[in-house]
Design a protein around this motif. Structure first.
Motif: not given
Length: 186
Positions: A122-128
């Motif tokens: 349930f963790r989001a990672t930004r797409l830089p």
């Protein structure tokens, strides 16, 4: 009389054949149709659904304009943007939901923002990578008219004034262009 009987018999056979061919009739099997409607009253955060996906564990994921929800066949668990949570959603209004093969989702927001969301942690990672793309003045980014495409890894886009197309390698971040001037388009 003979002609009338054979015509009636032929008609009866055709009707019987037609009835046997109809789905759910004559085959002895009961048809099961499970149609259920879900809305705010049942726990969905908002009635506008922008995407639906199913993970490898069978959970249904629903993106809305007020967050992301997971349905477990009984209840909705909703994930929303939290101001100080860097591993949470970037925003609540999710416009597109893309399913990746590695049990992750790509959530796309307004303003060319996107997250990769792990459906188990349930963790989001930004797409830089998108921050660099937003600043590319040669690209025609337009969320409403869909002038770009994303397959979960790479971005493709049109250049302004029909000068060609571009794509971005999702791993390296390298931006490449195809146009008539560089010979990659006819």
């Amino acid at each position: 009389m003979q002609i009338l009987c054979s015509t009636s018999l032929l008609m009866c056979r055709m009707i019987l054949l037609l009835l046997l061919c109809l789905p759910g009739t004559g085959n002895g099997q009961a048809r099961f149709v499970n149609q259920q409607m879900y809305g705010v009253e049942e726990g969905l955060p908002q009635n506008y659904v922008s995407g639906i996906s199913q993970d490898i564990n069978g959970f249904i994921w629903v993106s809305t304009l007020d967050g992301l929800s997971r349905y477990d066949d009984r209840n909705f668990k909703t994930f929303r943007h939290q101001l100080r949570d860097s591993s949470g959603l970037s925003a609540n209004a999710i416009y597109y939901l893309l399913t990746r093969h590695d049990n992750q989702l790509v959530l796309m927001y307004d303003g060319m923002r996107a997250d990769r969301f792990d459906m188990e942690s349930f963790r989001a990672t930004r797409l830089p990578l998108l921050h660099a793309l937003r600043n590319d003045s040669g690209a025609a980014w337009n969320v409403n008219q869909i002038r770009y495409a994303f397959n979960g890894f790479d971005w493709c886009f049109l250049q302004k004034q029909q000068k060609g197309a571009g794509w971005v390698n999702g791993k390296s971040g390298k931006i490449s262009y195809a146009s008539r001037s560089n010979g990659l388009l006819p």
